[in-house]
Design a protein around this motif. Sequence first.
Motif, PDB file in Angstrom:
ATOM      1  N   PRO A  12       0.854  -1.189   0.000  1.00 22.54           N
ATOM      2  CA  PRO A  12       0.000   0.000   0.000  1.00 22.54           C
ATOM      3  C   PRO A  12       0.895   1.246   0.000  1.00 22.54           C
ATOM      4  N   GLY A  13       0.923   1.968  -1.102  1.00 23.24           N
ATOM      5  CA  GLY A  13       1.810   3.112  -1.228  1.00 23.24           C
ATOM      6  C   GLY A  13       1.573   4.184  -0.172  1.00 23.24           C
ATOM      7  N   HIS A  14       2.659   4.904   0.150  1.00 25.54           N
ATOM      8  CA  HIS A  14       2.647   6.026   1.094  1.00 25.54           C
ATOM      9  C   HIS A  14       2.324   5.535   2.508  1.00 25.54           C
ATOM     10  N   SER A  17       3.200  10.068   7.731  1.00 25.17           N
ATOM     11  CA  SER A  17       3.336  11.479   7.349  1.00 25.17           C
ATOM     12  C   SER A  17       3.352  11.682   5.841  1.00 25.17           C
ATOM     13  N   ASP A  18       3.588  10.625   5.076  1.00 26.05           N
ATOM     14  CA  ASP A  18       3.565  10.683   3.612  1.00 26.05           C
ATOM     15  C   ASP A  18       2.166  10.324   3.144  1.00 26.05           C
ATOM     16  N   VAL A  19       1.331  11.356   2.934  1.00 23.63           N
ATOM     17  CA  VAL A  19      -0.074  11.106   2.603  1.00 23.63           C
ATOM     18  C   VAL A  19      -0.292  10.775   1.134  1.00 23.63           C
ATOM     19  N   ASP A  31      -6.714   5.288   0.913  1.00 21.81           N
ATOM     20  CA  ASP A  31      -7.296   4.459  -0.144  1.00 21.81           C
ATOM     21  C   ASP A  31      -6.390   3.272  -0.447  1.00 21.81           C
ATOM     22  N   ASN A  32      -5.080   3.535  -0.521  1.00 22.73           N
ATOM     23  CA  ASN A  32      -4.119   2.470  -0.820  1.00 22.73           C
ATOM     24  C   ASN A  32      -4.177   1.358   0.221  1.00 22.73           C
ATOM     25  N   VAL A  78       3.272  -6.235  -5.833  1.00 17.74           N
ATOM     26  CA  VAL A  78       2.293  -5.312  -6.411  1.00 17.74           C
ATOM     27  C   VAL A  78       2.136  -4.115  -5.490  1.00 17.74           C
ATOM     28  N   SER A  79       2.452  -2.936  -6.017  1.00 18.89           N
ATOM     29  CA  SER A  79       2.328  -1.693  -5.259  1.00 18.89           C
ATOM     30  C   SER A  79       1.055  -0.973  -5.698  1.00 18.89           C
TER      31      SER A  79
END
Length: 193
Positions: A12-14, A17-19, A31-32, A78-79
């Motif tokens: 799941p990307g981000h 603190s990295d939204v 969402d990710n 899978v990212s």
Amino acid sequence: MLYSPVQVVIDPGHGGSDVGAQYNGRYEKDDNLEIALLVCENLRDMGIEACLTRDDDKFVELKDRCALANRRNAELFVSLHRNSAEGANGVEIWVSSDSPEADTALAENILTALDAVGISENRGVKSGYARGEGNYYVNSQTDMPSCLVELGFINSETDNALFDENMQAYAEAIAKAIEETLLICKNVFYNRT
């Protein structure tokens, strides 16, 4: 520390603190994670050993995401992401610029499965990096076939509605595409039965 191998790592990307991309109070990182949890659950229900690079709202360095997959000797990576650009919509999937056959098969299978559920536009399988030369880090630093899925544009009301309405169906489609790719990889690319 020894790690048991897994078949698939879902990233799941981000996170934390990295939204990631954001739109009207909606954060890509959320969402990710939501769809990644569902994909992983579907894979496990199918008997596929899967793990996540993060299972809550925390920041994980890109190098640590790749290292996890490499340590676990994953067969596929899978990212999952959401895209952002003015006036754009649809789904696109990124693979390494040298477009290994297994990576491309993984991306094409996922895109075909998502398209069958219903997306606003099929933007295709692309190679390299959207913002210039090179590759996405997670595609270049993982030792197994990988892809980065941009599951609609977070600043598109159409894509957000489709994402929200079809989240479970998207997760099932991604899991089934991964299963199909695992079989192809074992039988064709790796010559394993």
